[in-house]
Design a protein around this motif. Structure first.
Motif, PDB file in Angstrom:
ATOM      1  N   UNK A 117       0.819  -1.211   0.000  1.00  0.00           N
ATOM      2  CA  UNK A 117       0.000   0.000   0.000  1.00  0.00           C
ATOM      3  C   UNK A 117       0.851   1.257   0.000  1.00  0.00           C
ATOM      4  N   UNK A 118       1.932   1.240   0.769  1.00  0.00           N
ATOM      5  CA  UNK A 118       2.842   2.391   0.797  1.00  0.00           C
ATOM      6  C   UNK A 118       3.475   2.604  -0.579  1.00  0.00           C
ATOM      7  N   UNK A 119       3.826   1.502  -1.254  1.00  0.00           N
ATOM      8  CA  UNK A 119       4.403   1.603  -2.594  1.00  0.00           C
ATOM      9  C   UNK A 119       3.401   2.236  -3.564  1.00  0.00           C
ATOM     10  N   UNK A 120       2.118   1.859  -3.411  1.00  0.00           N
ATOM     11  CA  UNK A 120       1.074   2.449  -4.266  1.00  0.00           C
ATOM     12  C   UNK A 120       0.965   3.949  -4.005  1.00  0.00           C
ATOM     13  N   UNK A 121       1.001   4.341  -2.731  1.00  0.00           N
ATOM     14  CA  UNK A 121       0.921   5.762  -2.373  1.00  0.00           C
ATOM     15  C   UNK A 121       2.076   6.534  -3.002  1.00  0.00           C
ATOM     16  N   UNK A 122       3.272   5.983  -2.909  1.00  0.00           N
ATOM     17  CA  UNK A 122       4.455   6.632  -3.504  1.00  0.00           C
ATOM     18  C   UNK A 122       4.263   6.758  -5.010  1.00  0.00           C
ATOM     19  N   UNK A 123       3.733   5.695  -5.643  1.00  0.00           N
ATOM     20  CA  UNK A 123       3.501   5.739  -7.085  1.00  0.00           C
ATOM     21  C   UNK A 123       2.492   6.794  -7.485  1.00  0.00           C
ATOM     22  N   UNK A 124       1.420   6.911  -6.711  1.00  0.00           N
ATOM     23  CA  UNK A 124       0.391   7.923  -7.002  1.00  0.00           C
ATOM     24  C   UNK A 124       0.960   9.328  -6.845  1.00  0.00           C
ATOM     25  N   UNK A 125       1.702   9.561  -5.760  1.00  0.00           N
ATOM     26  CA  UNK A 125       2.313  10.880  -5.546  1.00  0.00           C
ATOM     27  C   UNK A 125       3.312  11.204  -6.652  1.00  0.00           C
ATOM     28  N   UNK A 126       4.051  10.175  -7.073  1.00  0.00           N
ATOM     29  CA  UNK A 126       5.009  10.364  -8.165  1.00  0.00           C
ATOM     30  C   UNK A 126       4.277  10.722  -9.450  1.00  0.00           C
ATOM     31  N   UNK A 127       3.151  10.053  -9.700  1.00  0.00           N
ATOM     32  CA  UNK A 127       2.366  10.350 -10.888  1.00  0.00           C
ATOM     33  C   UNK A 127       1.812  11.760 -10.870  1.00  0.00           C
ATOM     34  N   UNK A 128       1.309  12.188  -9.707  1.00  0.00           N
ATOM     35  CA  UNK A 128       0.785  13.549  -9.590  1.00  0.00           C
ATOM     36  C   UNK A 128       1.870  14.584  -9.833  1.00  0.00           C
ATOM     37  N   UNK A 129       3.048  14.343  -9.247  1.00  0.00           N
ATOM     38  CA  UNK A 129       4.161  15.284  -9.453  1.00  0.00           C
ATOM     39  C   UNK A 129       4.581  15.299 -10.918  1.00  0.00           C
ATOM     40  N   UNK A 130       4.669  14.133 -11.538  1.00  0.00           N
ATOM     41  CA  UNK A 130       5.115  14.039 -12.931  1.00  0.00           C
ATOM     42  C   UNK A 130       4.199  14.822 -13.859  1.00  0.00           C
ATOM     43  N   UNK A 131       2.886  14.655 -13.673  1.00  0.00           N
ATOM     44  CA  UNK A 131       1.923  15.285 -14.586  1.00  0.00           C
ATOM     45  C   UNK A 131       1.540  16.706 -14.185  1.00  0.00           C
ATOM     46  N   UNK A 132       2.081  17.180 -13.069  1.00  0.00           N
ATOM     47  CA  UNK A 132       1.690  18.509 -12.596  1.00  0.00           C
ATOM     48  C   UNK A 132       2.273  19.645 -13.436  1.00  0.00           C
ATOM     49  N   UNK A 133       3.375  19.390 -14.156  1.00  0.00           N
ATOM     50  CA  UNK A 133       4.001  20.451 -14.960  1.00  0.00           C
ATOM     51  C   UNK A 133       4.724  19.850 -16.168  1.00  0.00           C
ATOM     52  N   UNK A 134       4.732  20.593 -17.260  1.00  0.00           N
ATOM     53  CA  UNK A 134       5.407  20.141 -18.485  1.00  0.00           C
ATOM     54  C   UNK A 134       6.884  19.867 -18.261  1.00  0.00           C
ATOM     55  N   UNK A 135       7.510  20.709 -17.443  1.00  0.00           N
ATOM     56  CA  UNK A 135       8.957  20.598 -17.255  1.00  0.00           C
ATOM     57  C   UNK A 135       9.371  19.248 -16.666  1.00  0.00           C
ATOM     58  N   UNK A 136       8.432  18.590 -15.972  1.00  0.00           N
ATOM     59  CA  UNK A 136       8.756  17.291 -15.379  1.00  0.00           C
ATOM     60  C   UNK A 136       8.884  16.186 -16.423  1.00  0.00           C
ATOM     61  N   UNK A 137       8.453  16.479 -17.656  1.00  0.00           N
ATOM     62  CA  UNK A 137       8.548  15.516 -18.749  1.00  0.00           C
ATOM     63  C   UNK A 137       9.396  16.057 -19.908  1.00  0.00           C
ATOM     64  N   UNK A 138       9.994  17.208 -19.691  1.00  0.00           N
ATOM     65  CA  UNK A 138      10.771  17.843 -20.758  1.00  0.00           C
ATOM     66  C   UNK A 138      12.146  17.187 -20.904  1.00  0.00           C
ATOM     67  N   UNK A 139      12.855  17.556 -21.964  1.00  0.00           N
ATOM     68  CA  UNK A 139      14.211  17.041 -22.209  1.00  0.00           C
ATOM     69  C   UNK A 139      15.090  17.290 -20.985  1.00  0.00           C
ATOM     70  N   UNK A 140      15.804  16.239 -20.572  1.00  0.00           N
ATOM     71  CA  UNK A 140      16.721  16.358 -19.448  1.00  0.00           C
ATOM     72  C   UNK A 140      16.088  16.180 -18.083  1.00  0.00           C
ATOM     73  N   UNK A 141      14.750  15.975 -18.030  1.00  0.00           N
ATOM     74  CA  UNK A 141      14.090  15.802 -16.737  1.00  0.00           C
ATOM     75  C   UNK A 141      14.382  14.429 -16.150  1.00  0.00           C
ATOM     76  N   UNK A 142      14.165  14.310 -14.848  1.00  0.00           N
ATOM     77  CA  UNK A 142      14.399  13.035 -14.153  1.00  0.00           C
ATOM     78  C   UNK A 142      13.540  11.929 -14.746  1.00  0.00           C
ATOM     79  N   UNK A 143      12.268  12.213 -14.972  1.00  0.00           N
ATOM     80  CA  UNK A 143      11.343  11.195 -15.500  1.00  0.00           C
ATOM     81  C   UNK A 143      11.765  10.759 -16.891  1.00  0.00           C
ATOM     82  N   UNK A 144      12.117  11.732 -17.718  1.00  0.00           N
ATOM     83  CA  UNK A 144      12.467  11.414 -19.110  1.00  0.00           C
ATOM     84  C   UNK A 144      13.729  10.550 -19.192  1.00  0.00           C
ATOM     85  N   UNK A 145      14.683  10.866 -18.355  1.00  0.00           N
ATOM     86  CA  UNK A 145      15.972  10.147 -18.422  1.00  0.00           C
ATOM     87  C   UNK A 145      15.894   8.796 -17.710  1.00  0.00           C
TER      88      UNK A 145
END
Length: 228
Positions: A117-145
């Motif tokens: 359950x804790x892993x799911x919570x971390x995943x959901x929070x990570x998803x919210x942070x990732x989709x909260x701003x374009x820069x989180x998916x832009x070139x050179x971002x943590x998610x992209x790399x």
């Protein structure tokens, strides 16, 4: 043998005191079911009198604080003497629970999530942070790399639709909270806005359906404890 009026009076006083102190919820349920009063008003109920044929309750409406008196007939039939009062009031309480779609098994505790359950919570929070701003998916971002390994077509698509992803996660988890309230929290009499209610709702908003399984296990514990 005739009944002793003094004994009846003492029994009535004890009954009224007991119901007002320990069974406020039952008084509220009487008014919600039999008189169709909203919970906000029914929750102010005070038992003020009991006779062989009816109970008398008062309620207060906000913001004026106007007091209203409601008379409810004893069910399923009038009493022969006051010693039958407990049996009748328990019958009425159970009838109200059935009519309101509630369970007699009350959940008063919260169970925290396990490792999954804790892993799911971390995943959901990570998803919210990732989709909260374009820069989180832009070139050179943590998610992209690190997560997409610079896979450009997918990263570009997610970057363009990030707001849709962000609000989809929120709407989905809010829907799960509503479902939890309607199918479990209200049914098992978890008081709205209480500490336990907030813990279950916050867990549902972050964890999703894992909360439903934990809550059902909590209900099973209550049932077992009641039967033993």
């Amino acid at each position: 043998m005739a009944e002793n009026p003094t004994d009846n009076t003492a029994l009535k006083v004890r009954l009224i005191t007991h119901m007002n102190k320990d069974h406020k919820k039952s008084l509220s349920h009487y008014l919600q079911h039999y008189s169709k009063l909203p919970p906000a008003i029914a929750d102010t109920a005070q038992l003020v009198d009991v006779s062989l044929s009816r109970i008398t309750l008062t309620t207060r409406s906000s913001p004026t604080g106007t007091e209203t008196t409601t008379y409810l007939p004893i069910r399923p039939s009038a009493m022969q003497n006051m010693s039958e009062s407990r049996e009748r009031l328990v019958y009425m309480a159970n009838e109200c629970l059935t009519g309101l779609g509630m369970s007699p098994y009350v959940v008063k505790t919260y169970t925290p999530p396990g490792a999954f359950g804790i892993a799911v919570v971390v995943g959901v929070l990570m998803g919210l942070w990732t989709f909260s701003a374009e820069r989180n998916l832009a070139e050179g971002s943590f998610v992209r790399i690190n997560l997409l390994h610079n896979y450009h077509p997918l990263a570009d698509f997610l970057m363009k639709t990030h707001l849709f992803g962000f609000f989809s996660i929120i709407v989905l988890h809010l829907a799960e909270c509503v479902h939890l309230q309607r199918t479990r929290l209200r049914k098992h009499q978890v008081e709205t806005f209480s500490k336990v209610w907030w813990l279950w709702m916050v867990s549902s908003s972050l964890e999703g359906f894992g909360v439903f399984k934990r809550f059902d296990k909590e209900v099973e514990k209550v049932i077992k404890a009641t039967k033993h």
